[in-house]
Write a protein that holds these residues in place. Structure first.
Motif, PDB file in Angstrom:
ATOM      1  N   THR A  25      39.076  43.158  46.338  1.00  0.00           N
ATOM      2  CA  THR A  25      38.518  41.806  46.290  1.00  0.00           C
ATOM      3  C   THR A  25      39.564  40.788  45.852  1.00  0.00           C
ATOM      4  OG1 THR A  25      36.351  42.729  45.743  1.00  0.00           O
ATOM      5  CG2 THR A  25      36.673  40.390  45.318  1.00  0.00           C
ATOM      6  N   GLY A 150      35.579  38.472  39.661  1.00  0.00           N
ATOM      7  CA  GLY A 150      35.032  37.124  39.515  1.00  0.00           C
ATOM      8  C   GLY A 150      35.110  36.619  38.088  1.00  0.00           C
ATOM      9  N   SER A 153      38.453  35.128  37.203  1.00  0.00           N
ATOM     10  CA  SER A 153      38.970  34.062  38.069  1.00  0.00           C
ATOM     11  C   SER A 153      39.595  32.933  37.251  1.00  0.00           C
ATOM     12  CB  SER A 153      37.850  33.511  38.957  1.00  0.00           C
ATOM     13  OG  SER A 153      36.785  32.994  38.163  1.00  0.00           O
ATOM     14  N   GLU A 168      44.825  33.180  44.738  1.00  0.00           N
ATOM     15  CA  GLU A 168      44.852  34.267  45.714  1.00  0.00           C
ATOM     16  C   GLU A 168      46.122  35.098  45.558  1.00  0.00           C
ATOM     17  OE1 GLU A 168      44.341  31.117  46.699  1.00  0.00           O
ATOM     18  OE2 GLU A 168      42.214  31.115  47.250  1.00  0.00           O
ATOM     19  N   HIS A 266      37.849  27.091  46.847  1.00  0.00           N
ATOM     20  CA  HIS A 266      38.106  28.488  46.471  1.00  0.00           C
ATOM     21  C   HIS A 266      36.896  29.124  45.805  1.00  0.00           C
ATOM     22  CE1 HIS A 266      40.158  32.038  44.929  1.00  0.00           C
ATOM     23  NE2 HIS A 266      39.654  31.755  43.746  1.00  0.00           N
ATOM     24  N   ALA A 270      35.037  32.370  47.188  1.00  0.00           N
ATOM     25  CA  ALA A 270      34.901  33.546  46.330  1.00  0.00           C
ATOM     26  C   ALA A 270      33.430  33.940  46.186  1.00  0.00           C
ATOM     27  CB  ALA A 270      35.510  33.262  44.959  1.00  0.00           C
ATOM     28  N   THR A 274      31.659  37.534  46.946  1.00  0.00           N
ATOM     29  CA  THR A 274      30.810  38.199  45.962  1.00  0.00           C
ATOM     30  C   THR A 274      29.468  38.602  46.573  1.00  0.00           C
ATOM     31  OG1 THR A 274      31.827  36.966  44.149  1.00  0.00           O
ATOM     32  CG2 THR A 274      29.669  37.940  43.730  1.00  0.00           C
TER      33      THR A 274
END
Length: 410
Positions: A25, A150, A153, A168, A266, A270, A274
């Motif tokens: 991921t 996540g 992040s 990224e 972004h 994302a 998810t």
């Protein structure tokens, strides 16, 4: 439905695979955005193609390694190869050196060809009646890895700001850390000397599945393990695994780029990933026991219909797009777990089937990226919708049969 409580040893493999999902991921899923940032948007599908083609080449090789040396050494080596690839991928993207970035992606792909075979190690360690359940639990554990990505992040964005790059790109460093931890957990796993299911031992070299003692005196008349993917016992689950993997990777890799073109930032992209991961792994608690109870044909049919809906709704915008990504993940789950369950015990074939699956994904992302660049997303989506019907052939070709080499009756 069948209840299942995993042993402590299997939990180590579950967590390792969850970390591997988090690594994927954090790196390769959003690699198309990295390519766009490097000024090569027309080649947005190239990293995923490199990853999947490398996995296609390595899957058979890692299968032979595990056949000779055992599951644990093969899995640990695969994780460590992924660590090296993730570090090189980060350096290449950070320094804007495309060849190094693609080399790192290729090594990560080669690692995936090995550590994704952990699902067979898990399935071989339990009785046939709960193989679908244990594979579903393994899928469910992978949600933790995605959620962990996540949750991190914020720190990734902070690190990216300090390094003057994007989150990224720094995600590849997170992937390296996750894969290193996965290698350590797998190293601590102690495979059973003899799998309780009668399948090949996960820890010792073996050539064929151990036959039950009541059949030992009749071993000369026992069915032989398939040696080709075209064998009737293999070709139909192989078709479902390859089709679902190819369609899932293609749409998963290229839909974020389309969403970016639609104006999503972004965080929103994302969020799409998810939701997709939730579809892939979040319902393992339900799909696994259903497959144990209803058989692989149920997985092929329901999975194909969900993949069809995912491909068609990917053309839409707004709330339809996350819905499409969710259906894509859930359809993949049903087809992929059903096919993997049917292939448990056929140790010499598993790596080849995985190689076909990765090859399908590699071709899909490469061709898909070119199609989007020239004609847009719609032709790709419609083509995927047609291909989504292929697992129906697997359902039609699968017939109820007695268990062979520890494979459950479907």
């Amino acid at each position: 439905m069948t209840t299942f409580r995993p042993s402590g040893g299997l939990v180590l493999l579950f967590v390792a695979q969850a970390l591997a999902t988090g690594a994927t991921t954090a790196s390769t899923v959003l690699a198309s955005l990295v390519m766009s940032g490097l000024g090569h948007e027309s080649l947005a599908g190239l990293p995923s193609t490199v990853v999947t083609l490398a996995a296609a080449v390595s899957a058979g090789l890692f299968g032979n390694v595990m056949l000779r040396f055992g599951r644990r050494p093969g899995l640990v080596w695969a994780y460590l190869l992924g660590v090296l690839g993730a570090v090189l991928g980060f350096v290449g993207a950070w320094q804007r050196f495309l060849p190094l970035f693609l080399l790192g992606a290729g090594l990560v792909g080669a690692a995936q060809g090995g550590y994704q075979q952990a699902r067979y190690a898990v399935a071989e360690s339990v009785p046939a009646r709960v193989r679908g359940t244990v594979l579903g639990v393994m899928m469910l554990a992978s949600v933790v890895g995605s959620a962990g990505t996540g949750a991190l992040s914020g720190p990734l964005l902070t690190l990216a700001t300090r390094l003057n790059t994007s989150s990224e790109v720094t995600g590849w460093l997170l992937a390296a850390a996750f894969l290193l931890l996965g290698a350590g957990l797998t190293l601590c796993w102690k495979p059973p000397v003899n799998a309780s299911s009668g399948a090949v031992s996960s820890g010792a070299p073996a050539q064929i599945a151990t036959l039950p003692s009541t059949q030992a005196s009749r071993s000369t008349s026992a069915p032989k393990a398939p040696t080709s993917v075209f064998d009737p016992a293999v070709r139909w689950p192989a078709l479902a695994v390859a089709t679902s993997q190819g369609l899932m990777v293609t749409l998963m890799s290229l839909t974020p780029l389309r969403a970016h073109h639609m104006g999503m930032d972004h965080v929103q992209v994302a969020g799409l990933v998810t939701v997709h991961i939730a579809g892939m792994f979040g319902f393992g608690w339900l799909t696994g026991p259903l497959l144990d109870r209803l058989g692989s044909r149920f997985g092929y049919v329901s999975g194909a219909l969900l993949l069809l809906c995912a491909a068609l709704t990917a053309l839409l915008s707004g709330a339809w797009l996350p819905g499409s990504m969710f259906l894509l993940g859930l359809g993949w789950n049903l087809c992929y777990v059903a096919g993997s369950k049917a292939l448990t015990g056929f140790v010499g074939i598993q790596g080849r089937v995985d190689a076909l699956a990765y090859l399908a994904a590699g071709v899909g992302t490469l061709v898909g990226g070119a199609v989007i660049a020239r004609w847009g997303f719609a032709p790709l989506s419609l083509t995927c919708a047609v291909l989504a019907l292929l697992p129906l052939l697997s359902a039609a070709g699968t017939r109820p049969r007695a268990a062979v080499l520890g494979v459950a009756t479907d």
